[in-house]
Every structure is written in structure tokens, then in C-alpha cells.
Design a protein around this motif. Structure first.
Motif, PDB file in Angstrom:
ATOM      1  N   ILE A   1       0.859  -1.189   0.000  1.00 33.42           N
ATOM      2  CA  ILE A   1       0.000   0.000   0.000  1.00 33.42           C
ATOM      3  C   ILE A   1       0.891   1.233   0.000  1.00 33.42           C
ATOM      4  N   ASN A   2       0.700   2.145  -0.926  1.00 25.35           N
ATOM      5  CA  ASN A   2       1.375   3.444  -0.817  1.00 25.35           C
ATOM      6  C   ASN A   2       0.447   4.377  -0.055  1.00 25.35           C
ATOM      7  N   ALA A   3       0.717   4.503   1.241  1.00 27.26           N
ATOM      8  CA  ALA A   3      -0.114   5.349   2.099  1.00 27.26           C
ATOM      9  C   ALA A   3       0.543   6.704   2.302  1.00 27.26           C
ATOM     10  N   GLY A   4       1.429   7.057   1.384  1.00 24.80           N
ATOM     11  CA  GLY A   4       2.114   8.341   1.473  1.00 24.80           C
ATOM     12  C   GLY A   4       1.249   9.471   0.951  1.00 24.80           C
ATOM     13  N   VAL A   5       1.843  10.650   0.895  1.00 26.30           N
ATOM     14  CA  VAL A   5       1.051  11.824   0.539  1.00 26.30           C
ATOM     15  C   VAL A   5       1.540  12.515  -0.729  1.00 26.30           C
ATOM     16  N   PHE A   6       2.699  12.133  -1.228  1.00 27.26           N
ATOM     17  CA  PHE A   6       3.255  12.862  -2.363  1.00 27.26           C
ATOM     18  C   PHE A   6       4.000  11.956  -3.352  1.00 27.26           C
ATOM     19  N   ALA A   7       4.902  11.123  -2.845  1.00 25.23           N
ATOM     20  CA  ALA A   7       5.843  10.423  -3.719  1.00 25.23           C
ATOM     21  C   ALA A   7       5.329   9.080  -4.201  1.00 25.23           C
ATOM     22  N   GLY A   8       5.689   8.763  -5.451  1.00 28.25           N
ATOM     23  CA  GLY A   8       5.544   7.403  -5.950  1.00 28.25           C
ATOM     24  C   GLY A   8       6.816   6.626  -5.650  1.00 28.25           C
ATOM     25  N   PHE A   9       6.712   5.304  -5.614  1.00 25.19           N
ATOM     26  CA  PHE A   9       7.865   4.452  -5.307  1.00 25.19           C
ATOM     27  C   PHE A   9       7.987   3.324  -6.313  1.00 25.19           C
ATOM     28  N   PHE A  10       9.215   2.773  -6.415  1.00 31.12           N
ATOM     29  CA  PHE A  10       9.424   1.457  -7.010  1.00 31.12           C
ATOM     30  C   PHE A  10       9.680   0.496  -5.859  1.00 31.12           C
ATOM     31  N   PHE A  11       8.858  -0.534  -5.770  1.00 30.55           N
ATOM     32  CA  PHE A  11       9.011  -1.530  -4.721  1.00 30.55           C
ATOM     33  C   PHE A  11       9.717  -2.759  -5.287  1.00 30.55           C
ATOM     34  N   SER A  12      10.643  -3.326  -4.525  1.00 29.58           N
ATOM     35  CA  SER A  12      11.306  -4.559  -4.981  1.00 29.58           C
ATOM     36  C   SER A  12      11.932  -5.281  -3.804  1.00 29.58           C
ATOM     37  N   ILE A  13      12.269  -6.548  -4.017  1.00 28.50           N
ATOM     38  CA  ILE A  13      13.077  -7.306  -3.048  1.00 28.50           C
ATOM     39  C   ILE A  13      14.245  -7.894  -3.828  1.00 28.50           C
ATOM     40  N   ASP A  14      15.446  -7.631  -3.368  1.00 29.24           N
ATOM     41  CA  ASP A  14      16.623  -8.090  -4.107  1.00 29.24           C
ATOM     42  C   ASP A  14      16.540  -9.597  -4.379  1.00 29.24           C
ATOM     43  N   GLN A  15      16.836  -9.948  -5.595  1.00 31.82           N
ATOM     44  CA  GLN A  15      16.897 -11.352  -6.057  1.00 31.82           C
ATOM     45  C   GLN A  15      15.551 -12.085  -6.081  1.00 31.82           C
ATOM     46  N   HIS A  16      14.498 -11.477  -5.640  1.00 28.95           N
ATOM     47  CA  HIS A  16      13.188 -12.141  -5.615  1.00 28.95           C
ATOM     48  C   HIS A  16      12.254 -11.518  -6.649  1.00 28.95           C
ATOM     49  N   GLU A  17      11.608 -12.387  -7.405  1.00 30.71           N
ATOM     50  CA  GLU A  17      10.610 -11.880  -8.347  1.00 30.71           C
ATOM     51  C   GLU A  17       9.308 -11.606  -7.608  1.00 30.71           C
ATOM     52  N   LEU A  18       8.556 -10.689  -8.154  1.00 30.29           N
ATOM     53  CA  LEU A  18       7.232 -10.385  -7.609  1.00 30.29           C
ATOM     54  C   LEU A  18       6.214 -10.885  -8.625  1.00 30.29           C
ATOM     55  N   GLU A  19       5.250 -11.647  -8.165  1.00 32.34           N
ATOM     56  CA  GLU A  19       4.203 -12.089  -9.086  1.00 32.34           C
ATOM     57  C   GLU A  19       2.933 -11.317  -8.762  1.00 32.34           C
ATOM     58  N   LEU A  20       2.603 -10.418  -9.668  1.00 34.69           N
ATOM     59  CA  LEU A  20       1.473  -9.517  -9.429  1.00 34.69           C
ATOM     60  C   LEU A  20       0.141 -10.268  -9.538  1.00 34.69           C
ATOM     61  N   ILE A  21      -0.735 -10.116  -8.530  1.00 31.74           N
ATOM     62  CA  ILE A  21      -2.029 -10.824  -8.585  1.00 31.74           C
ATOM     63  C   ILE A  21      -3.240  -9.932  -8.281  1.00 31.74           C
ATOM     64  N   GLU A  22      -3.026  -8.784  -7.695  1.00 34.72           N
ATOM     65  CA  GLU A  22      -4.169  -7.933  -7.324  1.00 34.72           C
ATOM     66  C   GLU A  22      -3.804  -6.464  -7.472  1.00 34.72           C
ATOM     67  N   VAL A  23      -4.740  -5.695  -8.005  1.00 32.63           N
ATOM     68  CA  VAL A  23      -4.551  -4.255  -8.182  1.00 32.63           C
ATOM     69  C   VAL A  23      -5.774  -3.538  -7.610  1.00 32.63           C
TER      70      VAL A  23
ATOM     71  N   PRO B   1       6.104  -0.220  -9.780  1.00 33.54           N
ATOM     72  CA  PRO B   1       5.797   1.190  -9.519  1.00 33.54           C
ATOM     73  C   PRO B   1       4.485   1.303  -8.756  1.00 33.54           C
ATOM     74  N   ILE B   2       4.457   2.123  -7.735  1.00 34.30           N
ATOM     75  CA  ILE B   2       3.215   2.289  -6.960  1.00 34.30           C
ATOM     76  C   ILE B   2       3.059   3.751  -6.579  1.00 34.30           C
ATOM     77  N   ASN B   3       1.993   4.331  -7.065  1.00 38.97           N
ATOM     78  CA  ASN B   3       1.770   5.745  -6.792  1.00 38.97           C
ATOM     79  C   ASN B   3       0.917   5.904  -5.533  1.00 38.97           C
ATOM     80  N   VAL B   4       0.796   7.133  -5.085  1.00 40.04           N
ATOM     81  CA  VAL B   4       0.080   7.443  -3.852  1.00 40.04           C
ATOM     82  C   VAL B   4      -1.321   6.834  -3.874  1.00 40.04           C
ATOM     83  N   ALA B   5      -1.659   6.134  -2.817  1.00 36.56           N
ATOM     84  CA  ALA B   5      -2.994   5.577  -2.560  1.00 36.56           C
ATOM     85  C   ALA B   5      -3.302   4.302  -3.339  1.00 36.56           C
ATOM     86  N   GLN B   6      -2.360   3.854  -4.171  1.00 35.54           N
ATOM     87  CA  GLN B   6      -2.586   2.600  -4.891  1.00 35.54           C
ATOM     88  C   GLN B   6      -2.201   1.404  -4.027  1.00 35.54           C
ATOM     89  N   ARG B   7      -2.779   0.246  -4.367  1.00 30.52           N
ATOM     90  CA  ARG B   7      -2.414  -1.004  -3.692  1.00 30.52           C
ATOM     91  C   ARG B   7      -2.186  -2.109  -4.720  1.00 30.52           C
TER      92      ARG B   7
END
Ligand code: C2O
Length: 507
Positions: free
Chosen positions: A209-231, A245-251
């Protein structure tokens, strides 16, 4: 379905989430607040004990609030704020939604100072339920050392248009500020980071969850793939990615396999600095970190793993071709189109945001919803009211990057593009993604569509809190005749007419 009751006590307390000591607006003494968890079909009662010396209002981000518009939590639109030192209840049900949501204060800039938390809706028919063993909530945030009211005051006076730049970032309420930058003695170095325990061989669902107020982020875990299942509460076909990539208020939910050598790894939340003011480059550590630790691997030393290198464009959402809904819906044509043009200027002497040349003014209006019940139809221009009737869609043209959120709905994303010429031939009407928060690209456009079938007053706004405060908001009055047939509860009426509610129930 059952009834879930949650007691939420709001208080100001002293915390040092990233090592720097400041006041935080807490929920039940914690920051982030407690994760609320219900099952699809449940009804929910939030009992709010406002022990703050100021008003408040709580919004369940992403919930439809069908038939309960008065519990959507938006002061000036759907309710009067809950007074200081008083009690209020929100009652709503969640019949047809599941996945990862969150809740936050929608009163002024209050959520910049705390008062955010996860809200999870379990679904016994979740298609991915059998695909993972455990799950974690991962809340990303940008974080400021100065209280929001002060930041806002200086932003309102600024003439360069630069929003306040965060001091640091947090993962689940923890981060690490470089205290050599703080000269006021309020900072302690080496603040602890969030830790996520992985058991070798297990599969984890991370609800990000990006519960921030301004910035977008790139989320990752070193050496681990992420399998996207829910937006944003929509199940999508599995897609493997490295950096999300996850912008403010997105999950987003991703599955992560604990199949690497038992060790410790960095979890990273990297600021998208291109969409922050230039000064962020000098003052902000670009990566917020947490630690993934396998089994009984020791806590120290900290990981020495390296980040994924995939190059992604900043300030836009994940490629839509990677977000295909598991259950695509046939979407209707639109009956009516709205075009919204976003502009910032300082013609009035200070920076304001305009939608179709009108800047939403946050004034102590009676809530729009109350006005509708009272039969009023005329609103001040700067209330940015749009009446919408059955089945309409809207186009949003824009010259800035903005995570827009629509209350009371999920909308289908038809297309985005550059420039101001909306290209209808690019509209995806076959399997568009329904979600509740999406990014309008800088100097570009976004086309979305939704069915106006939920009577109520619904905010449609940029979720960057600073932009909301300077007017990047419209309100839809959806099916006004149907609204009038609803009957709001007596405590909501009492709050609306007297601005006093149940004072005395809290000690
Ligand atoms: Cu997350 Cu208007 O809200």
C-alpha cells in the motif's frame, strides 16, 4: 456475513519512526494504525474516539459505500467533521468487494501526520487463496519531520510551485534518517528497519500500500521476483516483475517465493525522484529499506544484496498490458463525456490547482450531501460540483502527473497517452482494468469510464495531499433524485445540524 466492530482511538503521541522525534497522530497508539480485517459480505462498525484537540473524519479508501454515502468520511462533502474530544460511528457493509484497501483521515492535512492503516477484505473465493502460505501487509510512505499544517502554510505562500519535499520514507512505519542532516538534536542514528521473516519454501502474499502523501515508489526485493495478482481490489492474471511502480494511494498484491538461499535481503522502496521537486535530489536518500530474513538467519550484519536493475520510466503506472483482470467485464458505452483539464497557476498571487478553470476551495461549507437533502441545487463555483446521471464516462486531460482517486467506485481505465488530444481509437473496452486510483501522466491524458449507479456525493481528486489542498478536487453529485430517497441516520443528522455529537462518551 457477520458484523465486525472496531474501536479506533485517535491521539497525538511522540514517535521517532525514522530516528527523528516528532508528534504523530496515532490510531490506538500505533503508527501505522491497526490493520482492519473483515470478510467480503461483512458489515463494519468503526467506533471513533477522537481524543485529539482537533476535528477529524475517517475515510475507507476504495469502498463503494452503496447506500451509506454519509459514512464516506469527507468533510465538506459527505459529513461535518467529528469534533475534538467526541465520538462518532461509521456503519457500512462491504458486500461486493475484496482485496487490499486502506483507511485514513480525510480531514485537512491530517493524514500527513499519521492516521493511516491497512484495511483488508478477505474473500473465500479469492482465486489465489491456495497459491500462498502466509501474507504480510507492507505500507510504504513518504515522511516529513515538520507537521503538516506548517508545511501547508509555507506551500501556500510559495511562488515556485514546489511542494514540500519529504525528509525520509518508511516501510511499515519504520525508516532510517541520516541524522547528520538534523542539527536540532532530535535525531538518533541507526533507527531500526522493518523486518519480514521468510520461511524457506513458503510463498508469501505481500499486500503493498502506498499510504504516502506525495511520492511514488518502485518496490522490490533483491533477487526475488514479484508475481502480481491484485490491483486495488481487482484480481489480475499473474505477471512476474522485478520492480513495481506504486503511486500514492494505490495497492498491489504480489506473491513472493522464499526459494533463495537462506540469508537476508533488502526490501526496497525507491522514491520516484523525477516527479519530486529538484531539491529532493540533494536532501532525500533515494531508497527506503526493510529487511527480509530467512528462517533463523542472524539479524546482523544487515544484507549486502544488490538491487534489480530493470529500467522503468518514473511517474507513470505499471504497463497496463501487465494488469489484465482475471474476470474481465463487458463494459457499456458511455452516455455522456466529461473533460477535465488540470492546470496550475499563480494568477491569484499564489499557487492554486484548477480543474476546468475552477479551484476547489476547502471551506467550512455545510456538507454537499446535506445541501442535497435540504433541496439545494446551487453551489458556489469553487465547490466544483458536477451532476452526473446514469452511465457516463469522463476524460481527464492534464499537464501534470497526478494519482487520481474516485470515491464510491472503481473505474475502468480505457487508455492514457501524451499530449492533450485524447485518442479514442486506443480505448480498451474489451478487458480494461477496474481500479480506484490511477495516474494521469504528465502533459498527458487519461480516459476512464464508470457506471453512475451509486447515489451519493463522491470526491474525485488528486491524492497528492498538497494538490488536494490547493484545489485539485471535484465532487460528483451522482443521481441526486435517488440520493433524496435515502434516509441518513440520526447521528449523522445531528452532527450535520448541531456539529455536536455524543460528547461525553469518551473519557
Ligand atoms: Cu484516500 Cu479522498 O481519499
Amino acid at each position: 456475513p457477520s458484523k465486525k466492530i472496531f474501536d479506533l482511538c485517535l491521539k497525538k503521541e511522540i514517535f521517532a519512526p525514522d530516528g527523528y522525534t516528532r508528534n504523530i497522530w496515532t490510531i490506538n497508539g500505533t503508527f501505522p494504525g491497526p490493520t482492519l480485517r473483515v470478510t467480503k459480505g461483512d458489515s463494519v462498525k468503526l467506533r471513533i474516539y477522537n481524543e485529539l484537540n482537533e476535528e477529524t473524519a475517517i475515510h475507507g479508501h476504495g469502498f463503494f459505500q452503496r447506500g451509506t454515502n454519509w459514512y464516506d468520511g469527507v468533510p465538506g462533502q459527505t459529513q461535518c467533521p467529528i469534533p475534538a474530544h467526541s465520538y462518532f460511528e461509521y456503519n457500512f457493509s462491504i458486500p461486493d468487494q475484496s482485496g487490499t484497501y486502506w483507511y485514513h483521515s480525510h480531514f485537512q492535512t491530517q493524514y500527513v501526520d499519521g492516521m493511516i492503516a491497512a484495511f483488508i477484505v478477505d474473500d473465500p473465493n479469492d482465486p489465489y487463496l491456495s497459491k500462498y502460505d502466509e501474507e504480510y501487509v507492507v505500507i510504504l510512505q513518504d515522511f516529513y519531520h515538520t507537521e503538516a499544517s506548517e508545511l501547508l502554510a509555507s506551500y501556500l505562500k510559495s511562488t515556485d510551485g514546489d511542494e514540500p519535499v519529504p525528509d525520509c520514507g518508511l516501510i511499515n512505519g519504520l525508516g532510517r534518517y541520516n541524522c547528520s542532516r538534523a542539527t536540532d538534536g532530535k535525531c538518533k542514528d541507526n533507527s531500526p528497519l522493518a523486518k519480514f521473516k521468510f520461511e524457506s519454501g513458503k510463498v508469501y502474499r505481500l499486500r503493498i500500500i502506498n499510504a504516502g502523501v506525495f511520492a511514488g515508489f518502485f518496490f522490490s526485493i533483491d533477487q526475488h521476483e514479484l508475481e502480481l495478482i491484485e490491483v486495488d481490489g481487482t484480481y489480475v492474471k499473474p505477471q512476474k516483475i522485478h520492480r513495481l511502480p506504486i503511486n500514492v494511494a494505490q495497492r498491489y498484491s504480489v506473491l513472493v517465493r522464499a526459494d533463495k538461499s537462506p540469508s537476508s535481503y533488502w526490501m526496497r522502496s525507491e522514491f520516484m525522484e523525477d516527479c519530486l521537486p529538484d531539491s529532493a535530489n540533494e536532501t532525500l536518500d533515494d531508497t527506503v529499506k526493510a529487511i527480509v530474513i530467512y528462517d533463523s538467519y542472524p539479524d546482523t550484519p544487515e544484507p549486502d544484496t544488490t538491487a534489480w536493475k530493470d529500467n522503468l520510466i518514473e511517474c507513470i503506472d505499471l504497463d497496463p498490458s501487465l494488469m489484465k483482470p482475471c474476470f474481465p467485464q463487458k463494459i457499456p458505452d458511455s452516455d455522456k463525456t466529461f473533460e477535465f483539464t488540470i492546470e496550475f497557476n499563480n494568477n491569484t498571487g499564489y499557487d492554486r490547482a484548477y480543474i476546468n478553470n475552477s479551484s476547489y476551495a476547502i471551506k467550512p461549507y455545510d456538507p454537499t450531501l446535506l445541501e442535497i437533502f435540504n433541496g439545494n441545487k446551487e453551489f458556489p463555483v469553487d465547490a466544483n460540483v458536477y451532476y452526473i446521471e446514469k452511465k457516463q464516462y469522463l476524460i481527464d486531460t492534464d499537464d501534470g502527473e497526478h494519482p487520481f482517486h474516485l470515491h464510491g467506485h472503481k473505474f475502468w481505465i480505457l487508455a492514457t497517452g501524451n499530449g492533450t488530444e485524447v485518442n479514442k481509437s486506443e480505448f480498451n473496452t474489451v478487458d480494461p482494468l477496474p481500479r480506484d486510483t490511477t495516474t494521469v501522466p504528465a502533459s498527458g491524458w487519461l480516459a476512464i469510464r464508470f457506471i453512475a449507479d451509486n447515489p451519493g456525493v463522491w470526491a474525485f481528486h488528486c491524492h497528492i495531499e498538497w494538490h488536494l489542498q490547493v484545489g485539485l478536487v471535484v465532487q460528483f453529485v451522482e443521481l441526486p433524485d435517488e440520493i433524496k430517497k435515502l434516509s441518513p441516520p440520526s447521528d449523522w443528522r445531528r452532527l450535520s445540524y448541531t456539529h455536536i455529537i455524543n460528547v461525553g462518551r469518551i473519557s
